[in-house]
Design a protein around this motif. Structure first.
Motif, short mmCIF file in Angstrom:
data_model
loop_
_atom_site.label_atom_id
_atom_site.label_comp_id
_atom_site.label_asym_id
_atom_site.label_seq_id
_atom_site.Cartn_x
_atom_site.Cartn_y
_atom_site.Cartn_z
N LEU A 29 -82.50 -17.09 26.82
CA LEU A 29 -82.03 -16.06 27.75
C LEU A 29 -82.06 -16.59 29.19
CD1 LEU A 29 -81.10 -13.10 27.65
CD2 LEU A 29 -83.49 -12.42 27.89
N LEU A 30 -83.14 -17.32 29.49
CA LEU A 30 -83.25 -17.91 30.84
C LEU A 30 -82.19 -18.98 31.05
CD1 LEU A 30 -87.12 -18.30 31.27
CD2 LEU A 30 -85.65 -16.45 32.05
N GLU A 31 -81.94 -19.77 29.98
CA GLU A 31 -80.89 -20.81 30.06
C GLU A 31 -79.55 -20.15 30.40
OE1 GLU A 31 -81.13 -24.06 29.72
OE2 GLU A 31 -83.05 -24.41 28.71
N LYS A 32 -79.31 -19.01 29.78
CA LYS A 32 -78.04 -18.30 30.01
C LYS A 32 -77.94 -17.83 31.45
CE LYS A 32 -76.41 -16.10 25.88
NZ LYS A 32 -76.54 -14.91 25.09
N ALA A 78 -78.88 -7.66 31.86
CA ALA A 78 -78.08 -6.88 32.83
C ALA A 78 -77.67 -7.77 34.00
CB ALA A 78 -78.90 -5.69 33.31
N LEU A 79 -78.60 -8.63 34.44
CA LEU A 79 -78.28 -9.56 35.54
C LEU A 79 -77.16 -10.51 35.13
CD1 LEU A 79 -81.68 -10.76 37.10
CD2 LEU A 79 -79.81 -9.58 38.26
N ILE A 80 -77.29 -11.05 33.92
CA ILE A 80 -76.27 -12.01 33.44
C ILE A 80 -74.90 -11.33 33.43
CG2 ILE A 80 -75.48 -13.40 31.45
CD1 ILE A 80 -78.50 -13.77 30.75
N LYS A 81 -74.89 -10.10 32.94
CA LYS A 81 -73.62 -9.36 32.84
C LYS A 81 -73.00 -9.17 34.23
CE LYS A 81 -71.83 -5.19 30.76
NZ LYS A 81 -72.18 -3.83 30.44
N GLU A 82 -73.82 -8.73 35.17
CA GLU A 82 -73.30 -8.47 36.52
C GLU A 82 -72.88 -9.76 37.22
OE1 GLU A 82 -72.49 -5.72 38.31
OE2 GLU A 82 -72.75 -4.87 36.31
N LEU A 83 -73.75 -10.79 37.10
CA LEU A 83 -73.46 -12.03 37.82
C LEU A 83 -72.26 -12.78 37.24
CD1 LEU A 83 -77.16 -13.16 38.35
CD2 LEU A 83 -75.57 -12.49 40.15
N SER A 84 -72.00 -12.57 35.94
CA SER A 84 -70.85 -13.23 35.31
C SER A 84 -69.54 -12.69 35.89
CB SER A 84 -70.82 -12.98 33.80
OG SER A 84 -72.04 -13.34 33.25
N LYS A 85 -69.58 -11.47 36.41
CA LYS A 85 -68.37 -10.86 36.99
C LYS A 85 -68.03 -11.51 38.33
CE LYS A 85 -69.33 -6.24 35.18
NZ LYS A 85 -69.89 -4.94 35.61
N ALA A 86 -69.08 -12.04 38.98
CA ALA A 86 -68.87 -12.54 40.36
C ALA A 86 -67.99 -13.77 40.37
CB ALA A 86 -70.23 -12.86 40.98
N ILE A 118 -83.75 -6.46 31.93
CA ILE A 118 -83.22 -6.83 33.25
C ILE A 118 -82.38 -8.12 33.21
CG2 ILE A 118 -83.89 -7.52 35.60
CD1 ILE A 118 -86.23 -5.55 35.36
N ILE A 119 -82.86 -9.12 32.48
CA ILE A 119 -82.12 -10.41 32.50
C ILE A 119 -80.70 -10.26 31.90
CG2 ILE A 119 -82.10 -12.84 31.77
CD1 ILE A 119 -85.15 -12.81 32.02
#
Ligand SMILES: Cc1cc2nc3c(=O)[nH]c(=O)nc-3n(C[C@H](O)[C@H](O)[C@H](O)COP(=O)(O)OP(=O)(O)OC[C@H]3O[C@@H](n4cnc5c(N)ncnc54)[C@H](O)[C@@H]3O)c2cc1C
Length: 306
Positions: free
Chosen positions: A206-209, A298-306, A295-296
């Motif tokens: 998950l952290l790698e992702k 959710a962060l990945i999902k949001e940051l992937s949009k950027a 949280i992680i």
């Protein structure tokens, strides 16, 4: 006071140049094997030792630096504090009868005297020392380098020095690069680190992702290294690597003093921990109280949009 400064092709070399120039009246720089390295337009002399393979070898590095040292006769030999410099520079300082200081967090010149500062007792105290014996060898903690300092511009005076390999009692048989394709924590601008709160080794995926999403390196606390979840080269902290990224995201890490010592050079610290009273929050710029497994992703999902 004259300084001879070892510049390596790491992200910190511009900062080290500026730092050294702002301190010493006379300064010259050298690199080993970095023919393609981009030099800023500085006025100080630069020695470029043309060693084909720039990788570390204690005998070659000792000989190269020893020769330059004898040629330049500096009052201070300055280099960054990391494992290979810690390996060969203490021996070299002995042979030159120079005093030796590692883990230095500040170098200061006052009334022609040299002062250094270094942490004691894992950063609980710091010692201010006046250097009485010169010449000296100083290993500066990369996290001590200030971010912005102007450097003296000029036409670079680069002098190339040829290097011929010679027989040594140490032979490199193979080079193990376990993190060959991954970013290294010691030079990364962003680090995502995991602690025991990640639950088990598999969850580091998950952290790698998350790291992949923001082009970061993955680090870890000692607890998970000791548990065998990840290799030691990923450990951040007093007995691991001292890091100085622009962004450090601590996931499921409590914030023990030995870990905090390793991240004091980070510019922005974000902590994710389900315990609102975890000590890591006291040192964080941003804190997210909650479960890493919610949280992680959710962060990945949001940051992937950027
Ligand atoms: C001489 C010496 C040297 C040391 N050197 C180092 C060093 O270099 N680096 C280092 O890191 N440590 C070092 N240590 C160890 C250090 O003291 C701590 O034991 C270690 O840092 C703790 O690691 P941790 O934060 O991962 O684990 P813990 O202290 O167990 O913390 C786990 C955290 O995860 C949180 N958590 C649990 N589950 C979740 C979840 N699902 N979601 C969110 N949060 C969760 C918990 O609230 C807790 O705060 C050293 C110790 C000694 C004595």
């Amino acid at each position: 006071m004259k300084a001879l400064v070892f510049i390596e092709s790491s992200s910190d070399y511009f900062k080290l140049i500026r730092y050294a120039q702002s301190l010493f009246e006379e300064v010259c720089f050298f690199t080993i094997g970095s023919e393609d390295m981009l030099w800023p337009d500085i006025s100080s002399p630069i020695f470029r030792v043309l060693k084909k393979d720039s990788s570390y070898h204690p005998c070659y590095f000792s000989k190269i630096v020893s020769d330059l040292y004898d040629q330049e006769k500096p009052d201070v030999l300055l280099a960054l504090d990391h494992s290979s410099n810690r390996d060969f520079l203490p021996g070299l300082s002995m042979s030159k009868k120079a005093s030796f200081f590692s883990d230095v967090s500040e170098v200061r010149l006052q009334d022609h005297s040299l002062f250094i500062q270094k942490p004691l007792y894992t950063g609980k105290l710091s010692a201010q020392l006046k250097v009485l014996q010169k010449p000296c060898v100083i290993l500066l903690n990369p996290s001590a380098l200030p971010l912005t300092q102007k450097y003296e511009k000029g036409t670079p005076q680069i002098q190339d020095i040829p290097f011929e390999p010679f027989d040594t009692p140490i032979k490199k048989i193979t080079r193990v690069q376990s993190s060959q394709v991954k970013k290294q924590i010691n030079s990364a601008e962003k680090i995502v680190s995991g602690g025991r709160g990640m639950g088990e080794a598999k969850n580091f995926e998950l952290l790698e992702k998350l790291a992949e999403t923001i082009s970061a390196a993955v680090g870890a606390s000692r607890a998970v290294v000791d548990a065998g979840w990840v290799p030691h080269h990923m450990q951040v902290g007093q007995t691991g690597t001292l890091v100085s990224p622009k962004l450090y995201i601590a996931c499921g890490i409590s914030g023990a003093i030995q870990h905090l010592v390793g991240i004091q050079g980070a510019q922005v610290i974000v902590a994710i921990n389900k315990d609102a009273s975890a000590p890591i929050f006291k040192k964080s710029n941003y804190g997210l109280v909650g479960d890493v497994f919610e949280i992680i992703p959710a962060l990945i999902k949001e940051l992937s949009k950027a």
